[in-house]
Design an enzyme around this catalytic site. Structure first.
Site, mmCIF file in Angstrom:
data_model
loop_
_atom_site.group_PDB
_atom_site.id
_atom_site.type_symbol
_atom_site.label_atom_id
_atom_site.label_comp_id
_atom_site.label_asym_id
_atom_site.label_seq_id
_atom_site.Cartn_x
_atom_site.Cartn_y
_atom_site.Cartn_z
ATOM 1 N N CYS A 217 0.838 -1.194 0.000
ATOM 2 C CA CYS A 217 0.000 0.000 0.000
ATOM 3 C C CYS A 217 0.880 1.255 0.000
ATOM 4 O O CYS A 217 1.559 1.528 -0.981
ATOM 5 C CB CYS A 217 -0.970 -0.040 1.179
ATOM 6 N N HIS B 104 -3.274 -5.872 1.030
ATOM 7 C CA HIS B 104 -2.603 -6.082 2.313
ATOM 8 C C HIS B 104 -2.537 -7.565 2.684
ATOM 9 O O HIS B 104 -3.424 -8.064 3.400
ATOM 10 C CB HIS B 104 -3.350 -5.329 3.418
ATOM 11 N N GLU C 30 -0.700 -8.883 4.892
ATOM 12 C CA GLU C 30 -0.515 -8.998 6.340
ATOM 13 C C GLU C 30 -1.839 -8.977 7.093
ATOM 14 O O GLU C 30 -1.892 -9.312 8.282
ATOM 15 C CB GLU C 30 0.404 -7.875 6.846
#
Length: 229
Positions: free
Chosen positions: A86, A195, A197
């Site tokens: 991002c 994302h 994560e």
């Protein structure tokens, strides 16, 4: 594997990245403040999402001049895995470690949703745990995720298999050729808007992002074994 999570003023996904490594992989990970000047002790570098320096000028434009960035460039040249997610992707673009630029989303609105991605290239240090053309579910959360590059750059990206992820079925932000993530020519720097994560544990909804971090760890272990053998 010892991993650095770079923290800029305005980063807000650093904790997510930290725990993806610590809990998802069970590996050593540290926060590294943007004022530091070396990353020599680390095996992998993560640049998380957020709004570094408030996204003033352009997203990532000020962070690119932070003290830590020459060390990131040095690590990239040394072949260490570097992941920018991002805002981290935007920083890598501003730093010239990846080609192209980010524009505002086509609808000029912030988007926050889980989005299907296609693994366009599973022969990278970031994607070897995925199947080729596998469709995975990964969250996005951005207002400036509309990836752009000129026709010549796009041709080079496609010819060199540098497009790693594409949006599947519906492009949420207008990115050229549905691009969601790319790597550099050397293959050790990945920038992506989604994302991973935030998709490393069932409690988060799914674990499709975990295999990206597992791929990095597998690469490091194989490389480390080759050096020490």
């Amino acid at each position: 594997m010892k991993t650095a999570v770079i923290v800029f003023p305005g980063s807000n996904c650093d904790s997510d990245m930290f725990y993806a490594i610590k809990d998802g992989l069970g590996e050593d990970v540290s926060y590294v403040w943007h004022t530091e000047t070396t990353l020599d002790d680390y095996d992998a570098i993560m640049i998380p999402g957020g709004f570094s320096y408030g996204d003033y000028l352009r997203s990532g434009a000020i962070a690119r001049f932070s003290n830590i960035m020459p060390a990131v460039v040095k690590a990239a040249k040394a072949g260490k895995p570097i992941l920018g997610v991002c805002n981290g992707f935007q920083v890598l673009l501003e730093a010239g470690l990846l080609p192209g630029a980010m524009l505002r989303n086509k609808e000029l609105k912030f988007i926050c949703q889980t989005t299907p991605l296609v693994v366009e290239n599973n022969n990278t240090i970031f994607t070897k745990e995925y199947e080729d053309n596998e469709v995975i579910q990964v969250p996005i959360a951005h207002g400036e995720g509309n990836y752009f590059c000129d026709g010549r750059t796009l041709q080079q990206l496609e010819e060199n298999n540098q497009v790693v992820f594409k949006y599947h079925s519906k492009n949420p932000n207008g990115s050229v050729a549905d691009i969601a993530g790319i790597i550099n020519e050397q293959g050790n720097v990945l920038g992506m808007m989604p994302h991973p994560e935030r998709a490393v544990d069932d409690i988060l909804g799914n674990k499709d992002g975990l295999r990206l971090f597992q791929s990095i760890l597998k690469h490091w272990r194989e490389s480390h074994a080759a050096v020490t053998s």
